[in-house]
Design an enzyme around this catalytic site. Structure first.
Site, PDB file in Angstrom:
ATOM      1  N   ASN A  23      66.015  27.301  17.447  1.00  0.00           N
ATOM      2  CA  ASN A  23      66.149  28.358  18.447  1.00  0.00           C
ATOM      3  C   ASN A  23      66.831  29.616  17.931  1.00  0.00           C
ATOM      4  O   ASN A  23      66.995  30.585  18.666  1.00  0.00           O
ATOM      5  CB  ASN A  23      66.861  27.815  19.684  1.00  0.00           C
ATOM      6  CG  ASN A  23      65.966  26.830  20.429  1.00  0.00           C
ATOM      7  OD1 ASN A  23      64.777  26.714  20.133  1.00  0.00           O
ATOM      8  ND2 ASN A  23      66.540  26.095  21.347  1.00  0.00           N
ATOM      9  N   CYS A 117      56.120  24.877  32.477  1.00  0.00           N
ATOM     10  CA  CYS A 117      56.157  23.873  31.400  1.00  0.00           C
ATOM     11  C   CYS A 117      56.767  22.611  32.009  1.00  0.00           C
ATOM     12  O   CYS A 117      57.201  22.608  33.155  1.00  0.00           O
ATOM     13  CB  CYS A 117      56.941  24.397  30.206  1.00  0.00           C
ATOM     14  SG  CYS A 117      58.668  24.004  30.245  1.00  0.00           S
ATOM     15  N   ARG A 122      60.218  28.208  34.657  1.00  0.00           N
ATOM     16  CA  ARG A 122      60.633  29.050  33.520  1.00  0.00           C
ATOM     17  C   ARG A 122      59.941  30.430  33.534  1.00  0.00           C
ATOM     18  O   ARG A 122      59.205  30.785  32.629  1.00  0.00           O
ATOM     19  CB  ARG A 122      60.373  28.313  32.209  1.00  0.00           C
ATOM     20  CG  ARG A 122      61.190  27.024  32.128  1.00  0.00           C
ATOM     21  CD  ARG A 122      60.967  26.277  30.850  1.00  0.00           C
ATOM     22  NE  ARG A 122      61.651  26.964  29.738  1.00  0.00           N
ATOM     23  CZ  ARG A 122      61.557  26.536  28.477  1.00  0.00           C
ATOM     24  NH1 ARG A 122      60.822  25.490  28.201  1.00  0.00           N
ATOM     25  NH2 ARG A 122      62.187  27.161  27.513  1.00  0.00           N
ATOM     26  N   ASP A 306      70.142  21.322  26.391  1.00  0.00           N
ATOM     27  CA  ASP A 306      69.274  20.710  25.376  1.00  0.00           C
ATOM     28  C   ASP A 306      69.839  19.415  24.818  1.00  0.00           C
ATOM     29  O   ASP A 306      69.155  18.738  24.052  1.00  0.00           O
ATOM     30  CB  ASP A 306      69.032  21.685  24.219  1.00  0.00           C
ATOM     31  CG  ASP A 306      68.169  22.851  24.649  1.00  0.00           C
ATOM     32  OD1 ASP A 306      68.061  23.830  23.906  1.00  0.00           O
ATOM     33  OD2 ASP A 306      67.616  22.778  25.765  1.00  0.00           O
ATOM     34  N   ARG A 398      58.078  18.958  17.436  1.00  0.00           N
ATOM     35  CA  ARG A 398      58.245  20.391  17.717  1.00  0.00           C
ATOM     36  C   ARG A 398      59.625  20.867  17.310  1.00  0.00           C
ATOM     37  O   ARG A 398      59.812  22.014  16.925  1.00  0.00           O
ATOM     38  CB  ARG A 398      58.060  20.662  19.216  1.00  0.00           C
ATOM     39  CG  ARG A 398      56.661  20.488  19.713  1.00  0.00           C
ATOM     40  CD  ARG A 398      56.522  21.028  21.101  1.00  0.00           C
ATOM     41  NE  ARG A 398      57.009  22.414  21.160  1.00  0.00           N
ATOM     42  CZ  ARG A 398      57.060  23.116  22.282  1.00  0.00           C
ATOM     43  NH1 ARG A 398      56.665  22.572  23.420  1.00  0.00           N
ATOM     44  NH2 ARG A 398      57.495  24.359  22.284  1.00  0.00           N
TER      45      ARG A 398
HETATM   46  C1  EPZ Z   1      66.052  28.805  25.610  1.00  0.00           C
HETATM   47  O1  EPZ Z   1      64.941  28.797  26.482  1.00  0.00           O
HETATM   48  C2  EPZ Z   1      65.804  27.690  24.617  1.00  0.00           C
HETATM   49  N1  EPZ Z   1      64.586  27.963  23.851  1.00  0.00           N
HETATM   50  C3  EPZ Z   1      65.686  26.360  25.367  1.00  0.00           C
HETATM   51  O2  EPZ Z   1      65.539  25.330  24.397  1.00  0.00           O
HETATM   52  C4  EPZ Z   1      66.976  26.121  26.160  1.00  0.00           C
HETATM   53  O3  EPZ Z   1      66.849  24.943  26.906  1.00  0.00           O
HETATM   54  C5  EPZ Z   1      67.245  27.307  27.101  1.00  0.00           C
HETATM   55  O4  EPZ Z   1      67.263  28.546  26.329  1.00  0.00           O
HETATM   56  C6  EPZ Z   1      68.577  27.184  27.834  1.00  0.00           C
HETATM   57  O5  EPZ Z   1      69.617  27.097  26.894  1.00  0.00           O
HETATM   58  C7  EPZ Z   1      64.641  28.861  22.839  1.00  0.00           C
HETATM   59  O6  EPZ Z   1      65.677  29.443  22.553  1.00  0.00           O
HETATM   60  C8  EPZ Z   1      63.366  29.089  22.083  1.00  0.00           C
HETATM   61  P1  EPZ Z   1      66.469  30.693  29.596  1.00  0.00           P
HETATM   62  P2  EPZ Z   1      64.717  30.043  27.503  1.00  0.00           P
HETATM   63  O7  EPZ Z   1      65.681  31.944  29.684  1.00  0.00           O
HETATM   64  O8  EPZ Z   1      65.214  31.283  26.897  1.00  0.00           O
HETATM   65  C9  EPZ Z   1      65.574  30.932  34.268  1.00  0.00           C
HETATM   66  C10 EPZ Z   1      64.599  23.439  23.412  1.00  0.00           C
HETATM   67  O9  EPZ Z   1      64.603  22.260  23.800  1.00  0.00           O
HETATM   68  N2  EPZ Z   1      64.936  32.224  33.929  1.00  0.00           N
HETATM   69  O10 EPZ Z   1      67.860  30.745  29.085  1.00  0.00           O
HETATM   70  O11 EPZ Z   1      63.297  29.979  27.956  1.00  0.00           O
HETATM   71  C11 EPZ Z   1      64.840  29.753  33.632  1.00  0.00           C
HETATM   72  O12 EPZ Z   1      63.800  29.316  34.481  1.00  0.00           O
HETATM   73  C12 EPZ Z   1      64.338  24.556  24.404  1.00  0.00           C
HETATM   74  O13 EPZ Z   1      64.814  23.810  22.220  1.00  0.00           O
HETATM   75  C13 EPZ Z   1      64.370  32.976  34.956  1.00  0.00           C
HETATM   76  O14 EPZ Z   1      64.379  32.586  36.123  1.00  0.00           O
HETATM   77  O15 EPZ Z   1      65.664  29.640  28.709  1.00  0.00           O
HETATM   78  C14 EPZ Z   1      65.927  28.719  33.492  1.00  0.00           C
HETATM   79  O16 EPZ Z   1      66.084  28.041  34.722  1.00  0.00           O
HETATM   80  C15 EPZ Z   1      63.967  24.010  25.786  1.00  0.00           C
HETATM   81  N3  EPZ Z   1      63.785  34.175  34.631  1.00  0.00           N
HETATM   82  C16 EPZ Z   1      67.177  29.553  33.214  1.00  0.00           C
HETATM   83  O17 EPZ Z   1      66.870  30.882  33.671  1.00  0.00           O
HETATM   84  C17 EPZ Z   1      63.761  34.654  33.356  1.00  0.00           C
HETATM   85  O18 EPZ Z   1      63.234  35.770  33.132  1.00  0.00           O
HETATM   86  C18 EPZ Z   1      67.567  29.627  31.742  1.00  0.00           C
HETATM   87  O19 EPZ Z   1      66.411  29.976  31.032  1.00  0.00           O
HETATM   88  C19 EPZ Z   1      64.353  33.879  32.335  1.00  0.00           C
HETATM   89  C20 EPZ Z   1      64.940  32.668  32.644  1.00  0.00           C
END
Ligand code: EPZ
Length: 418
Positions: A23, A117, A122, A306, A398
């Site tokens: 990440n 997903c 997300r 995670d 992955r």
């Molecule tokens: C990152 O995902 C990581 N992936 C995820 O890791 C990790 O679980 C997540 O951050 C939380 O720490 C990468 O860095 C590639 P978020 P991301 O945007 O950025 C909501 C793994 O297993 N949200 O921080 O997609 C969202 O739905 C993966 O390695 C909105 O509503 O997560 C979630 O509930 C899985 N609108 C929360 O915020 C937005 O525009 C946090 O999501 C963005 C997010």
């Protein structure tokens, strides 16, 4: 469909070299789009997701050279395509990370909406809201985000509605080439953000505050090539530590970053493990059956979502009852149904799972549903009596390099079968 066959019940002993952080590598690879010069990376993990990102960037015209030892050079000399197609984005949501850099460098992008997903809806609304604040024109067309800008992006003050890791990363990369200064309030504090900022600053960006909830980016006219070493993977570290805490034994993690794992190490000690750390190593020893530990996932520096599934597997065979509250994603308990097939006693009540530790699990055939759930099932298989078959382990590949080989080196009886 590839599977893992595990004979459980063996204590684990040995040393593991932690790979580079998936990440951190993914946004940093996308950052190569911000300059025509070569970006030379070290410690890039060899994973399905980093290979997907390399293919996506290659299709855009980025020259990507990867060697076995995790050295990857990316050169976005001229960008031939600004499109991230649905087929790629649906398999890897992190493809959204090309949106900010493309908009900043080329002034145009056509990126498929990720869609849902397994672990939740997300959405990416915060990415879009922030880019609009920087002056981008965005509209949706047949499931694609079509982005453009008239003139340079302009710095702005952005307050995200919630903490978003890739949202913060997309906005930081877009703002790096904007006119003027951008402030991101309520920014994600994950260590991978600071690693991306370190790489961007090596490329000539002027970013301060990464790793805190307020990041200030002073836009510059152009970025140049750089060399950067990707930080160690803290979630992979948490996975191996939880595995040995569950099976019992002793493990030394090398090339690790213990300072990024405070909440995880605290929970391991609470579970009864002896944990020692150095600058770049972590040693864990577990002699007795773990004690149940309550978990509440939240943005860094709190306990990482995670690592939730892996610690649930640990709690399945712990002494006592554990309450696990998943506060980031709305559907990140799919591993529960599979753990129950091994004899785990887990009750789900909305965002909370109550795990009643049992003396022993017994092997069965189970199925992975997402990346971290698959790691949880492997850990459960390592502690279950008898044979466990984990199906659909493409999820595991992955995010983990040759997980079964590295666990076998610790004494696990585990092999990949067709
Ligand atoms: C990152 O995902 C990581 N992936 C995820 O890791 C990790 O679980 C997540 O951050 C939380 O720490 C990468 O860095 C590639 P978020 P991301 O945007 O950025 C909501 C793994 O297993 N949200 O921080 O997609 C969202 O739905 C993966 O390695 C909105 O509503 O997560 C979630 O509930 C899985 N609108 C929360 O915020 C937005 O525009 C946090 O999501 C963005 C997010």
């Amino acid at each position: 469909m590839q599977k893992l066959r595990i004979q459980g019940g063996r204590r684990l002993h040995g040393t593991v070299r932690v790979a580079g952080a998936k990440n951190a590598a993914l946004p940093i690879m996308a950052a190569s789009l911000l300059t025509a010069d070569p970006l030379r990376l070290e410690n890039v993990p060899q994973l399905a997701d980093t290979a997907t990102m390399a293919r996506l960037l290659g299709a855009m015209g980025v020259a990507v050279e990867t060697t076995e030892d995790g050295r990857t050079t990316l050169r976005a000399g001229e960008i031939r395509s600004v499109e991230a197609p649905y087929d790629t984005v649906k398999t890897m949501r992190a493809a959204i990370l090309v949106l900010g850099p493309l908009l900043a460098r080329e002034g145009a992008a056509r990126v498929s909406l990720p869609g849902g997903c397994a672990i939740g809806a997300r959405p990416v609304d915060q990415h879009l809201k922030g880019l609009q604040a920087l002056g981008a024109d965005l509209h949706l067309d047949q499931g694609y985000i079509v982005a453009s800008r008239s003139g340079r992006l302009r710095g702005a003050r952005i307050v995200t509605d919630m903490v978003t890791v890739t949202g913060t990363e997309n906005l930081m990369m877009a703002a790096a080439l904007a006119e003027g200064t951008t402030v991101i309030e309520n920014a994600a504090r994950e260590p991978e953000i600071a690693d991306l900022a370190a790489c961007l600053n090596a490329m000539g960006a002027k970013i301060a505050g990464a790793g805190t909830d307020r990041i200030e980016i002073e836009g510059v006219d152009r970025l140049h090539g750089a060399c950067h070493r990707v930080m160690p993977d803290r979630i992979e570290s948490a996975t191996f530590l939880a595995a040995v805490a569950a099976t019992g034994g002793e493990v030394r993690l090398e090339a690790a970053a213990p300072a990024t794992l405070d909440a995880v190490l605290e929970k391991l000690r609470e579970a009864g493990a002896q944990v020692e750390t150095g600058a770049d190593w972590i040693r864990l020893r577990m002699d007795e059956r773990p004690a149940a530990v309550n978990l509440r996932t939240a943005p860094h520096p709190a306990f990482p979502t995670d690592a939730q599934a892996q610690f649930m597997a640990l709690n399945c065979i712990a002494r006592g009852v554990a309450r696990i509250s998943e506060n980031i994603f709305e559907n990140r308990f799919m591993h529960v149904l599979e753990l129950q097939r091994l004899g785990a006693r887990i009750d789900i009540d909305g965002h909370t799972a109550v795990v009643h530790g049992v003396e022993a699990l017994s092997g069965a055939t189970i199925m992975a549903t997402d990346l971290r759930a698959s790691a949880s099932l492997v850990i459960a298989g390592l502690v279950a009596q008898g044979e466990t078959i984990v199906d659909r382990i493409y999820h595991l590949d992955r995010g983990y390099e040759a997980m079964e080989t590295r666990l076998a080196a610790l004494g696990a009886q585990i092999e990949r079968i067709r």
